[in-house]
Design a protein around this motif. Structure first.
Motif, PDB file in Angstrom:
ATOM      1  N   HIS A   1     -87.916  11.792 -77.312  1.00  0.00           N
ATOM      2  CA  HIS A   1     -87.314  10.727 -78.117  1.00  0.00           C
ATOM      3  C   HIS A   1     -88.347  10.034 -78.995  1.00  0.00           C
ATOM      4  CE1 HIS A   1     -88.876   7.541 -75.457  1.00  0.00           C
ATOM      5  NE2 HIS A   1     -88.450   8.263 -74.433  1.00  0.00           N
TER       6      HIS A   1
ATOM      7  N   HIS B   1     -83.267  13.546 -77.317  1.00  0.00           N
ATOM      8  CA  HIS B   1     -82.395  12.379 -77.184  1.00  0.00           C
ATOM      9  C   HIS B   1     -82.161  11.755 -78.548  1.00  0.00           C
ATOM     10  CE1 HIS B   1     -83.163  12.685 -72.869  1.00  0.00           C
ATOM     11  NE2 HIS B   1     -84.424  12.876 -73.202  1.00  0.00           N
ATOM     12  N   THR B   2     -83.174  11.802 -79.400  1.00  0.00           N
ATOM     13  CA  THR B   2     -83.077  11.362 -80.782  1.00  0.00           C
ATOM     14  C   THR B   2     -84.413  11.607 -81.461  1.00  0.00           C
ATOM     15  OG1 THR B   2     -82.695   9.486 -82.287  1.00  0.00           O
ATOM     16  CG2 THR B   2     -83.764   8.992 -80.182  1.00  0.00           C
TER      17      THR B   2
ATOM     18  N   ARG C   1     -85.834   6.767 -83.884  1.00  0.00           N
ATOM     19  CA  ARG C   1     -85.022   6.042 -84.864  1.00  0.00           C
ATOM     20  C   ARG C   1     -85.850   5.095 -85.709  1.00  0.00           C
ATOM     21  NH1 ARG C   1     -80.500   5.885 -80.535  1.00  0.00           N
ATOM     22  NH2 ARG C   1     -82.242   5.051 -79.374  1.00  0.00           N
TER      23      ARG C   1
ATOM     24  N   ALA D   1     -79.698  19.283 -78.521  1.00  0.00           N
ATOM     25  CA  ALA D   1     -79.431  17.880 -78.834  1.00  0.00           C
ATOM     26  C   ALA D   1     -78.480  17.302 -77.802  1.00  0.00           C
ATOM     27  CB  ALA D   1     -78.822  17.758 -80.235  1.00  0.00           C
ATOM     28  N   ASN D   2     -78.630  16.011 -77.544  1.00  0.00           N
ATOM     29  CA  ASN D   2     -77.772  15.388 -76.537  1.00  0.00           C
ATOM     30  C   ASN D   2     -76.385  15.038 -77.064  1.00  0.00           C
ATOM     31  OD1 ASN D   2     -78.391  13.196 -78.145  1.00  0.00           O
ATOM     32  ND2 ASN D   2     -79.087  11.888 -76.472  1.00  0.00           N
ATOM     33  N   SER D   3     -76.164  15.213 -78.373  1.00  0.00           N
ATOM     34  CA  SER D   3     -74.858  14.931 -78.952  1.00  0.00           C
ATOM     35  C   SER D   3     -74.782  15.583 -80.326  1.00  0.00           C
ATOM     36  CB  SER D   3     -74.627  13.423 -79.097  1.00  0.00           C
ATOM     37  OG  SER D   3     -75.497  12.881 -80.087  1.00  0.00           O
TER      38      SER D   3
ATOM     39  N   THR E   1     -76.905  13.615 -82.762  1.00  0.00           N
ATOM     40  CA  THR E   1     -78.321  13.961 -82.724  1.00  0.00           C
ATOM     41  C   THR E   1     -78.572  15.308 -83.392  1.00  0.00           C
ATOM     42  OG1 THR E   1     -78.673  12.674 -80.710  1.00  0.00           O
ATOM     43  CG2 THR E   1     -80.273  14.395 -81.178  1.00  0.00           C
ATOM     44  N   ARG E   2     -77.667  16.257 -83.174  1.00  0.00           N
ATOM     45  CA  ARG E   2     -77.817  17.563 -83.832  1.00  0.00           C
ATOM     46  C   ARG E   2     -77.871  17.401 -85.352  1.00  0.00           C
ATOM     47  NH1 ARG E   2     -75.529  21.510 -86.505  1.00  0.00           N
ATOM     48  NH2 ARG E   2     -73.658  20.287 -86.848  1.00  0.00           N
TER      49      ARG E   2
ATOM     50  N   ARG F   1     -78.848  14.744 -86.987  1.00  0.00           N
ATOM     51  CA  ARG F   1     -80.098  14.075 -87.369  1.00  0.00           C
ATOM     52  C   ARG F   1     -81.278  15.042 -87.309  1.00  0.00           C
ATOM     53  NH1 ARG F   1     -78.788   8.482 -84.132  1.00  0.00           N
ATOM     54  NH2 ARG F   1     -77.211   7.725 -85.609  1.00  0.00           N
TER      55      ARG F   1
ATOM     56  N   ASP G   1     -77.295   7.806 -79.866  1.00  0.00           N
ATOM     57  CA  ASP G   1     -77.135   9.226 -80.137  1.00  0.00           C
ATOM     58  C   ASP G   1     -76.264   9.883 -79.073  1.00  0.00           C
ATOM     59  OD1 ASP G   1     -79.160   9.405 -82.434  1.00  0.00           O
ATOM     60  OD2 ASP G   1     -80.212   8.371 -80.833  1.00  0.00           O
TER      61      ASP G   1
END
Length: 361
Positions: free
Chosen positions: A95, A114-115, A118, A158-160, A163-164, A166, A277
């Motif tokens: 992250h 996780h991201t 940011r 990616a966790n979501s 996130t994918r 990003r 995310d």
């Protein structure tokens, strides 16, 4: 046997990314875990003899993220150059910085993200790297190192979906989506305590983008007490805001895991205004049978089913959120709980193991 190393920026006592590291370590029981910073009580399910830490008990040094970043930046080059002698595979839980070892090592790297940080890449979501000269330098360093590391990582997860997207935007890499796990066993038998006064819950680190002050705003608009659980450098500000609130606000900074489960189960609703995310806490609340109020964006848009396991709102309007608080008793607690159970540990382990096998087989 493949010698696998799991890397993580730090292991602290409270945080979704740390829990994911624990589950990665459980899925890969022979893997060692490397982190620059290991806090007291961080990732308690991982045996201490499996953890290699450059700095142990760094609590006082970690009050400022710039210091944490310096500790990471100083450690990854040294550790990365050791990997060629000590590992056959690296799985980074990322992250902020943990995929940076790919810059210094020829060992194949996979990264569970996780991201992208940011505060470095998306200051509109987290402004912490846009203030002081040191913070701006940190953001620039993160972006520079990420650009060097991203082409060298074999595969990203990616966790979501948020996130994918990003990862594709800032690193020009594709990723598969593997939602983080929720330890559902923690919530077996979790039911509201009879006679508990209704309250709204905010549960997260006490940092700006979590927006816990907005939880107090919603509680005031709803005329309902609030409980804020977590820790962080905004504790003083939140205590001052709580003292001025028109409703009772309790701040809990030392809750045990069992106490967190109880607070989740007893809450009327979890108020979760952060743009995440993924966001493990809303999933945990749902697994405890507690509805979630959240923004209709990013991770919570993927996890919270509007009108079923909570309500999704388009903006931070305390009055509108308070109206939804009044409607949560229309939701079926069992439907809320079932939605939380969609994100269990076994599915995560299977997907991680399949990902590793596909990329290394």
């Amino acid at each position: 046997m493949t010698r696998t190393v799991i890397t993580a920026e730090w292991l602290s006592a409270l945080g979704g990314s740390e829990r994911v590291v624990e589950h990665l370590a459980a899925a890969l029981p022979a893997a060692r875990v490397f982190t620059p910073c290991a806090f007291h009580g961080g990732a308690p399910t991982i045996p201490r003899d499996r953890i290699d830490a450059a700095f142990r008990r760094p609590e006082r040094l970690m009050d400022r993220r710039e210091v944490a970043a310096v500790m990471n930046a100083a450690t990854w080059p040294v550790w990365g150059r050791r990997l060629d002698r000590s590992a056959d595979l690296v799985l980074a839980s990322h992250h902020m910085a943990s995929h940076w070892t790919a810059v210094y090592s020829d060992v194949p790297h996979l990264a569970y993200v996780h991201t992208p940080a940011r505060y470095a890449w998306f200051p509109e979501l987290d402004s912490r790297a846009s203030g002081s000269l040191a913070a701006r330098a940190l953001g620039a360093h993160i972006r520079r190192m990420d650009r060097r590391a991203a082409p060298r990582v074999v595969s990203y997860a990616a966790n979501s979906e948020a996130t994918r997207q990003r990862i594709a935007q800032v690193w020009d890499r594709d990723a598969r989506v593997i939602h983080p796990p929720t330890d559902l066993s923690r919530f077996e038998g979790a039911t509201p305590t009879p006679g508990v006064e209704p309250y709204l819950l905010g549960l997260s680190r006490f940092i700006p983008y979590k927006r816990l002050d907005f939880v107090i705003d919603v509680a005031e608009a709803a005329g309902m007490p609030a409980v804020l659980v977590g820790s962080g450098h905004l504790e003083g500000m939140l205590r001052a805001r709580a003292a001025e609130a028109t409703v009772p606000v309790r701040i809990v900074t030392d809750a045990s895991d069992a106490e967190v489960v109880r607070l989740l189960a007893d809450a009327t609703a979890l108020v979760y205004p952060a743009v995440e995310d993924f966001g493990l806490v809303p999933v945990e609340a749902m697994a405890a049978g507690t509805p979630v109020l959240a923004l209709d964006v990013a991770g919570t848009k993927e996890t919270v089913r509007d009108g079923v396991s909570g309500y999704l709102l388009t903006e931070l309007d305390a009055a509108a959120w308070a109206e939804r608080v009044a409607a949560v008793d229309r939701l079926d607690p069992e439907a809320v709980r079932r939605r939380g159970h969609d994100f269990g540990v076994p599915a995560f382990h299977r997907q991680v193991e399949a990902w590793i096998a596909e990329e290394t087989g």
